[in-house]
Scaffold this active site. Structure first.
Site, PDB file in Angstrom:
ATOM      1  N   HIS A 180      39.987  45.569  41.882  1.00 16.76           N
ATOM      2  CA  HIS A 180      40.081  44.235  42.499  1.00 16.76           C
ATOM      3  C   HIS A 180      39.103  44.121  43.664  1.00 16.76           C
ATOM      4  O   HIS A 180      38.330  43.167  43.746  1.00 16.76           O
ATOM      5  CB  HIS A 180      41.508  44.001  42.986  1.00 16.76           C
ATOM      6  CG  HIS A 180      41.696  42.723  43.726  1.00 16.76           C
ATOM      7  ND1 HIS A 180      41.618  41.495  43.122  1.00 16.76           N
ATOM      8  CD2 HIS A 180      41.937  42.474  45.034  1.00 16.76           C
ATOM      9  CE1 HIS A 180      41.810  40.540  44.016  1.00 16.76           C
ATOM     10  NE2 HIS A 180      42.002  41.108  45.183  1.00 16.76           N
ATOM     11  N   ARG A 194      37.660  41.696  34.668  1.00 15.12           N
ATOM     12  CA  ARG A 194      36.868  42.462  35.634  1.00 15.12           C
ATOM     13  C   ARG A 194      36.969  43.932  35.245  1.00 15.12           C
ATOM     14  O   ARG A 194      38.057  44.480  35.103  1.00 15.12           O
ATOM     15  CB  ARG A 194      37.344  42.232  37.072  1.00 15.12           C
ATOM     16  CG  ARG A 194      38.792  42.582  37.360  1.00 15.12           C
ATOM     17  CD  ARG A 194      39.073  42.581  38.862  1.00 15.12           C
ATOM     18  NE  ARG A 194      40.499  42.615  39.152  1.00 15.12           N
ATOM     19  CZ  ARG A 194      41.254  43.699  39.176  1.00 15.12           C
ATOM     20  NH1 ARG A 194      40.710  44.881  38.909  1.00 15.12           N
ATOM     21  NH2 ARG A 194      42.542  43.641  39.448  1.00 15.12           N
ATOM     22  N   TYR A 254      47.488  50.381  36.735  1.00 12.87           N
ATOM     23  CA  TYR A 254      48.142  49.240  36.092  1.00 12.87           C
ATOM     24  C   TYR A 254      47.422  48.748  34.832  1.00 12.87           C
ATOM     25  O   TYR A 254      47.869  47.791  34.214  1.00 12.87           O
ATOM     26  CB  TYR A 254      48.293  48.081  37.084  1.00 12.87           C
ATOM     27  CG  TYR A 254      47.006  47.642  37.763  1.00 12.87           C
ATOM     28  CD1 TYR A 254      46.154  46.708  37.174  1.00 12.87           C
ATOM     29  CD2 TYR A 254      46.647  48.157  39.011  1.00 12.87           C
ATOM     30  CE1 TYR A 254      44.988  46.316  37.801  1.00 12.87           C
ATOM     31  CE2 TYR A 254      45.475  47.770  39.649  1.00 12.87           C
ATOM     32  CZ  TYR A 254      44.652  46.836  39.037  1.00 12.87           C
ATOM     33  OH  TYR A 254      43.485  46.449  39.660  1.00 12.87           O
TER      34      TYR A 254
END
Length: 370
Positions: free
Chosen positions: A273, A269, A283
């Site tokens: 999120h 992706r 991250y």
């Protein structure tokens, strides 16, 4: 020093021998070239163009949905860019009578299955009209509880099996969902009854901020099918032809009595999120993003179709403009929906309204009438 005893069996070697069998299925490489003729599903020119159109349309829908969310005109939204091949090529292998049990990122499959776009927008806003599915549309609303749709899919598939329906129940979750107990319970139950289900894990590398390698020591998620006694397939989730081929085969196996299949689509992706505050730069590195951008499913498929003389910039622009127009009309229609009230929720919650809820209903009717 005591001599090391030889084992009658080597469980570690058994594990490794199983893991090595889960090789990734790929048809198109990153340059849009066929690298596996045997696995090529041989779609017609019209089907190839239609699949590309849906992928382009969905990329625009994702961009507009992010913009609408930032404007405060949408509520919950989980970006889909990067997962178009995983989502739409798997859906392209389905029939109208098949049942879709989606996760919250799987709105595109529902739309292409027949969910009106304005209702998808209303669902994002939390409006009850978003869940009032048209008659005959075989979908459930996007599941917010991680992995819960896997158990539901097993039940729906078993129901269709008992009714002798020539159809499948397909469900989607992410790599994070495969760490839930519901994941194993669902595939195990469906496997034990040979129910016609397809379980897809879209391994986009991160469950919010948790990298896939911290979730499980399994080399692949696909191999978890072995524990449930069902087939498992690892496929390049950025390759629409490969995703279509393995889903088509899983469907044919299911409706012919072969039971369920677990499919792991290896994908990525590009965005956060969800739009609810996640920051992927905390991250993920830019190097990782750049590496996966080279695998972009739209770029890969575009190169393939252009080489066959089936796609052009003009054709793509036509799809983009159509998407923008339809999205604009759909959000306008969603804006015209009646304002949701407390009494709406109380009235549709029960078939027979309990006395305590009836008391609340009367109170809110009085408030809302002022």
């Amino acid at each position: 020093m005591a001599e090391k005893k030889s084992l009658l069996f080597d469980p570690v070697e058994t594990l490794h021998s199983i893991e090595e069998k889960f090789e990734m299925v790929q048809v198109l490489n990153e340059e849009g070239e066929i690298v596996n003729e045997e696995a090529d599903p041989k779609l017609s020119d019209e089907d190839l163009q239609e699949l590309m159109s849906r992928m382009v349309y969905t990329r625009i829908l994702d961009q507009r949905s992010i913009s609408l969310n930032r404007q405060g005109r949408l509520g919950f939204y989980a970006p889909t860019a990067g997962q178009e091949a995983s989502q739409l090529a798997s859906h392209f292998a389905l029939k109208k009578e098949d049942y879709i049990l989606p996760g919250y990122r799987d709105v595109p499959q529902l739309i292409w299955h027949g969910w009106p776009l304005h209702q998808a927008f209303l669902f994002s806003r939390g409006h009850f009209m978003g869940n009032q599915m048209p008659e005959g549309l075989n979908i459930l609303p996007p599941q917010i509880i991680i992995g819960a749709q896997y158990i539901q899919a097993a039940g729906v598939a078993l129901g269709m099996q008992k009714r002798k329906k020539e159809a499948v129940a397909i469900t989607y979750t992410g790599d994070g969902g495969s760490s839930q107990g519901d994941f194993y319970e669902g595939i195990n139950f469906a496997g034990s009854f040979r129910a016609p289900a397809i379980f897809i894990v879209q391994n986009n590398q991160y469950a919010i901020s948790t990298p896939r390698e911290l979730q499980t020591s399994a080399k692949t998620i696909a191999q978890k099918a072995v524990a449930a006694g069902i087939p498992g397939v690892l496929v390049d989730g950025m390759d629409p032809l490969a995703v279509y081929a393995v889903t088509r085969d899983a469907r044919e196996r299911a409706i012919s009595g072969g039971g369920p299949t677990l499919i792991e689509t290896l994908c990525y992706r590009y965005g956060p999120h969800t739009m609810a505050g996640d920051d992927p730069t905390r991250y993920r590195t830019s190097d990782i993003d750049s590496e996966w951008e080279k695998k972009d499913p739209l770029v890969r498929f575009r190169k393939y179709l252009e080489a066959k003389g089936l796609w052009s910039e003009e054709k793509e622009n036509e799809v983009i403009e159509r998407a923008k127009d339809e999205i604009k009309a759909a959000i306008k229609k969603a804006d015209s929906a009646p304002k949701q009230t407390v009494t709406n929720m109380l009235e549709i919650m029960y078939e027979d309204v309990p006395f305590n809820v009836q008391e609340q209903l009367e109170i809110y009717k009085a408030k809302e009438s002022k």
